[in-house]
Design an enzyme around this catalytic site. Structure first.
Site, PDB file in Angstrom:
ATOM      1  N   TYR A 127       0.846  -1.352   0.170  1.00 35.46           N
ATOM      2  CA  TYR A 127      -0.099   0.089  -0.011  1.00 35.46           C
ATOM      3  C   TYR A 127       1.005   1.249   0.101  1.00 35.46           C
ATOM      4  CZ  TYR A 127      -3.941  -2.951   0.321  1.00 35.46           C
ATOM      5  OH  TYR A 127      -4.978  -3.904   0.154  1.00 35.46           O
ATOM      6  N   LYS A 175       2.576 -15.463   4.886  1.00 37.34           N
ATOM      7  CA  LYS A 175       3.000 -16.645   3.794  1.00 37.34           C
ATOM      8  C   LYS A 175       4.502 -16.602   3.940  1.00 37.34           C
ATOM      9  CE  LYS A 175       1.895 -18.807   0.162  1.00 37.34           C
ATOM     10  NZ  LYS A 175       1.234 -20.321   0.222  1.00 37.34           N
TER      11      LYS A 175
END
Ligand code: ATP
Length: 343
Positions: A127, A175
């Site tokens: 972002y 992840k």
């Protein structure tokens, strides 16, 4: 400092935004008229319409009003969302994005027993918008993870697990098997912070496994802490699990200021039709009242917030529903019923 009158900046937004903002205004006025908790609501224009009119999606005048308010309630913004919400998150250092998903009565959903909250890191990851062309046909996007941001979002999540009436469990979702350094740092930091909260059970899940479990056993979650992009995606999924985006509130919390908004976007497909479910923004207003109660040591504000949610539950129990959750009520009809059920 104790307050009982709050200045609230209300961003009207685009698409269904103005209809959602009007619903929130009505409910806050109901509280002002019927309790000792009072609001001065200052409406703010920001988003696509403002960009078209004034050349800026978030003009200085809007920022000035927001800065002078105790909290901001924001209806969804359209295509210029990044120029409004991402700028505001950065400007006020709103580092925790809190997105609860809860089962409500009479709403078609995957499980009737869900009460989870996603705590999404709100300042980093992709972002930051750091994308560049490596060559003419290849783009590189940078994903940023810092120990500082991971630490403060983990602390927020563990404190929330202690405070909320849940199972006292935090699962860190990442992840790290692929993003070994970035998500490795995030996971290790969550684990370290977790060791300071012995009463909270800590575990980890890969994001793919988490997205499956959210469909299969959503009632098993309590607090999910995760990075920015994963949190964005998982929270849309979680709100679908409990009946759709129309029921999804969110809070953007910093140490000094907070902004509350529905999870969903401007929903242009139903804009101007009086068809939106206002629960998302009304439940966001409830979260705002809880935050004000905490910040200004004002128990009454928390009680009024609970009253909003109780009234929504009351209306749903009697079969009052908007179209998105299987009913026939318009936005204004549903809002009126909630307002009437409050006092
Ligand atoms: P964004 O990317 O800005 O989050 P989006 O593309 O995901 O937006 P939304 O605007 O969130 O899209 O809408 C997705 C779908 O959910 C649309 O079909 C929309 O009508 C529906 N929807 C969203 N919010 C509501 C609501 N409050 N009431 C009823 N339906 C809604």
């Amino acid at each position: 400092m104790q307050l009982s009158r709050y200045n609230i900046s209300l961003i009207r937004g685009d698409g269904i935004g103005p209809e959602q903002a009007a619903a929130a205004k009505k409910i806050l006025e109901t509280i002002s008229d019927s309790s000792s908790t009072k609001f001065s609501i200052i409406e703010v224009d920001a988003g696509d319409g403002t960009l078209a009119k004034h050349g800026k999606a978030l003009p200085e005048s809007a920022v000035d009003i927001i800065k002078k308010s105790q909290a901001c309630l924001k209806a969804p913004v359209g295509e210029s969302a990044a120029d409004v919400i991402i700028v505001l998150r950065r400007m006020f250092d709103l580092y925790a994005n809190v997105r609860p998903a809860r089962s409500y009565p009479n709403i078609p959903s995957l499980s009737n027993n869900v009460d989870l909250v996603i705590v999404r890191e709100n300042t980093e990851d992709v972002y930051l918008g750091w994308e560049f062309n490596a060559d003419e046909t290849t783009v590189v996007a940078l994903r940023v993870t810092s120990e500082r941001a991971s630490r403060r979002i983990a602390e927020y999540a563990f404190k929330m697990a202690m405070l909320r009436n849940g199972k006292r469990e935090v699962v860190a979702v990442h992840k790290a098997n692929v993003l070994r350094r970035g998500d490795g740092l995030f996971a290790a930091t969550c684990k370290t912070i977790g060791s300071k909260f012995p009463k909270v059970q800590y575990s980890e899940l890969y994001v793919d496994a988490c997205s499956m479990k959210l469909i299969r056993n959503p009632e098993e979650f309590d607090v999910i802490v995760t990075t920015n992009l994963f949190g964005d995606i998982l929270s849309d999924e979680a709100s679908q699990v409990v009946g759709g985006l129309g029921m999804g509130p969110a809070a953007n919390i910093g140490d000094q200021f907070a902004l509350f908004e529905p999870v969903h976007g401007a929903a242009f497909d139903i804009a101007g039709k009086n068809a939106a479910n206002p629960s998302s923004i009304l439940l966001s207003a409830k979260m705002m009242l809880e935050w004000l109660a905490d910040k200004y040591n004002d128990r009454n504000a928390a009680a009024e917030g609970k009253r909003i949610e109780d009234a929504i539950v009351g209306v749903l129990k009697k079969g009052g529903r908007t179209k998105d959750i299987g009913g026939k009520l318009s936005t204004t009809q549903f809002t009126k019923l909630v307002s009437k059920a409050m006092y």
